[in-house]
Scaffold this motif. Structure first.
Motif, PDB file in Angstrom:
ATOM      1  N   VAL A  24       0.865  -1.179   0.000  1.00  0.00           N
ATOM      2  CA  VAL A  24       0.000   0.000   0.000  1.00  0.00           C
ATOM      3  C   VAL A  24       0.900   1.227   0.000  1.00  0.00           C
ATOM      4  O   VAL A  24       1.777   1.360   0.852  1.00  0.00           O
ATOM      5  N   THR A  25       0.670   2.103  -0.968  1.00  0.00           N
ATOM      6  CA  THR A  25       1.478   3.310  -1.094  1.00  0.00           C
ATOM      7  C   THR A  25       0.582   4.536  -1.072  1.00  0.00           C
ATOM      8  O   THR A  25      -0.383   4.619  -1.830  1.00  0.00           O
ATOM      9  N   TYR A  26       0.908   5.451  -0.185  1.00  0.00           N
ATOM     10  CA  TYR A  26       0.261   6.760  -0.112  1.00  0.00           C
ATOM     11  C   TYR A  26       1.118   7.705  -0.943  1.00  0.00           C
ATOM     12  O   TYR A  26       2.337   7.739  -0.771  1.00  0.00           O
ATOM     13  N   GLN A  27       0.496   8.490  -1.809  1.00  0.00           N
ATOM     14  CA  GLN A  27       1.251   9.450  -2.596  1.00  0.00           C
ATOM     15  C   GLN A  27       0.486  10.764  -2.651  1.00  0.00           C
ATOM     16  O   GLN A  27      -0.681  10.810  -3.042  1.00  0.00           O
ATOM     17  N   ILE A  28       1.163  11.833  -2.258  1.00  0.00           N
ATOM     18  CA  ILE A  28       0.586  13.173  -2.338  1.00  0.00           C
ATOM     19  C   ILE A  28       0.902  13.727  -3.726  1.00  0.00           C
ATOM     20  O   ILE A  28       2.054  13.725  -4.155  1.00  0.00           O
ATOM     21  N   THR A  29      -0.145  14.175  -4.419  1.00  0.00           N
ATOM     22  CA  THR A  29       0.029  14.725  -5.765  1.00  0.00           C
ATOM     23  C   THR A  29      -0.316  16.207  -5.831  1.00  0.00           C
ATOM     24  O   THR A  29      -0.058  16.848  -6.839  1.00  0.00           O
ATOM     25  N   ASN A  30      -0.894  16.738  -4.775  1.00  0.00           N
ATOM     26  CA  ASN A  30      -1.213  18.162  -4.697  1.00  0.00           C
ATOM     27  C   ASN A  30      -0.027  18.848  -4.023  1.00  0.00           C
ATOM     28  O   ASN A  30       0.251  18.604  -2.848  1.00  0.00           O
ATOM     29  N   GLY A  31       0.673  19.705  -4.749  1.00  0.00           N
ATOM     30  CA  GLY A  31       1.907  20.314  -4.261  1.00  0.00           C
ATOM     31  C   GLY A  31       1.765  21.219  -3.060  1.00  0.00           C
ATOM     32  O   GLY A  31       2.766  21.649  -2.488  1.00  0.00           O
ATOM     33  N   ASP A  32       0.528  21.495  -2.638  1.00  0.00           N
ATOM     34  CA  ASP A  32       0.325  22.343  -1.467  1.00  0.00           C
ATOM     35  C   ASP A  32       0.310  21.558  -0.159  1.00  0.00           C
ATOM     36  O   ASP A  32       0.223  22.153   0.913  1.00  0.00           O
ATOM     37  N   TYR A  33       0.382  20.215  -0.234  1.00  0.00           N
ATOM     38  CA  TYR A  33       0.220  19.369   0.955  1.00  0.00           C
ATOM     39  C   TYR A  33       1.353  18.366   1.085  1.00  0.00           C
ATOM     40  O   TYR A  33       2.028  18.040   0.116  1.00  0.00           O
ATOM     41  N   ALA A  34       1.515  17.848   2.310  1.00  0.00           N
ATOM     42  CA  ALA A  34       2.487  16.793   2.595  1.00  0.00           C
ATOM     43  C   ALA A  34       1.938  15.926   3.722  1.00  0.00           C
ATOM     44  O   ALA A  34       1.102  16.366   4.521  1.00  0.00           O
ATOM     45  N   LEU A  35       2.415  14.695   3.810  1.00  0.00           N
ATOM     46  CA  LEU A  35       1.989  13.752   4.851  1.00  0.00           C
ATOM     47  C   LEU A  35       2.765  13.966   6.143  1.00  0.00           C
ATOM     48  O   LEU A  35       3.983  14.159   6.131  1.00  0.00           O
ATOM     49  N   THR A  36       2.051  13.891   7.267  1.00  0.00           N
ATOM     50  CA  THR A  36       2.706  13.899   8.572  1.00  0.00           C
ATOM     51  C   THR A  36       2.447  12.601   9.345  1.00  0.00           C
ATOM     52  O   THR A  36       3.191  12.282  10.261  1.00  0.00           O
ATOM     53  N   GLU A  37       1.385  11.866   8.970  1.00  0.00           N
ATOM     54  CA  GLU A  37       1.077  10.575   9.603  1.00  0.00           C
ATOM     55  C   GLU A  37       0.334   9.712   8.595  1.00  0.00           C
ATOM     56  O   GLU A  37      -0.398  10.227   7.755  1.00  0.00           O
ATOM     57  N   THR A  38       0.503   8.384   8.709  1.00  0.00           N
ATOM     58  CA  THR A  38      -0.348   7.443   7.982  1.00  0.00           C
ATOM     59  C   THR A  38      -0.769   6.336   8.936  1.00  0.00           C
ATOM     60  O   THR A  38      -0.036   5.983   9.871  1.00  0.00           O
ATOM     61  N   HIS A  39      -1.981   5.809   8.702  1.00  0.00           N
ATOM     62  CA  HIS A  39      -2.544   4.725   9.494  1.00  0.00           C
ATOM     63  C   HIS A  39      -3.186   3.754   8.514  1.00  0.00           C
ATOM     64  O   HIS A  39      -3.908   4.186   7.606  1.00  0.00           O
TER      65      HIS A  39
END
Length: 127
Positions: free
Chosen positions: A47-62
């Motif tokens: 399972v891969t989380y990928q941010i594609t909106n350049g205004d956001y970034a991940l700080t946690e995943t569950h």
């Protein structure tokens, strides 16, 4: 998000959009920020989380992934389903504004369900 075995047998690769601020799963209230991709084959899921909106970034995943629709938690003497992300068995809680995160889970079989949750922040947000 749940993915049934019929979908996986036809296409072992599944991709779903992810949203920030979509309270009560109402995407009209949110902003599309990326996607979660599941590849499931021979009892192993990635399972891969990928941010594609350049205004956001991940700080946690569950992540929950398993044969039951929801993860289970002990409440007193009862075992009950939960959708609380803090109860999911796979977690990365101290991500430093990353754009991707990934989990590989093995020893799976048959029909599986997945619940992917992430916490994002705006990149230009003042701390």
């Amino acid at each position: 998000m749940s993915i049934n075995i019929a979908q996986i047998n036809l296409n072992p690769l599944q991709t779903k959009k992810t949203w920030a601020g979509a309270g009560q799963c109402d995407i009209t209230k949110g902003v599309e920020v990326g996607r979660v991709t599941l590849f499931y084959s021979a009892g192993v899921a990635t399972v891969t989380y990928q941010i594609t909106n350049g205004d956001y970034a991940l700080t946690e995943t569950h992540l929950y992934i398993g044969n039951d629709m929801y993860p289970l938690q002990q409440r007193g003497q009862n075992t009950v389903p939960t959708v609380a992300p803090g109860q999911y068995p796979f977690q990365n809680g101290n991500l430093d504004k990353v754009l991707t995160d990934s989990y590989t889970v093995d020893s799976l079989s048959g029909h599986i369900y997945i619940i992917a949750h992430g916490v994002v922040c705006e990149i230009n947000q003042v701390d």
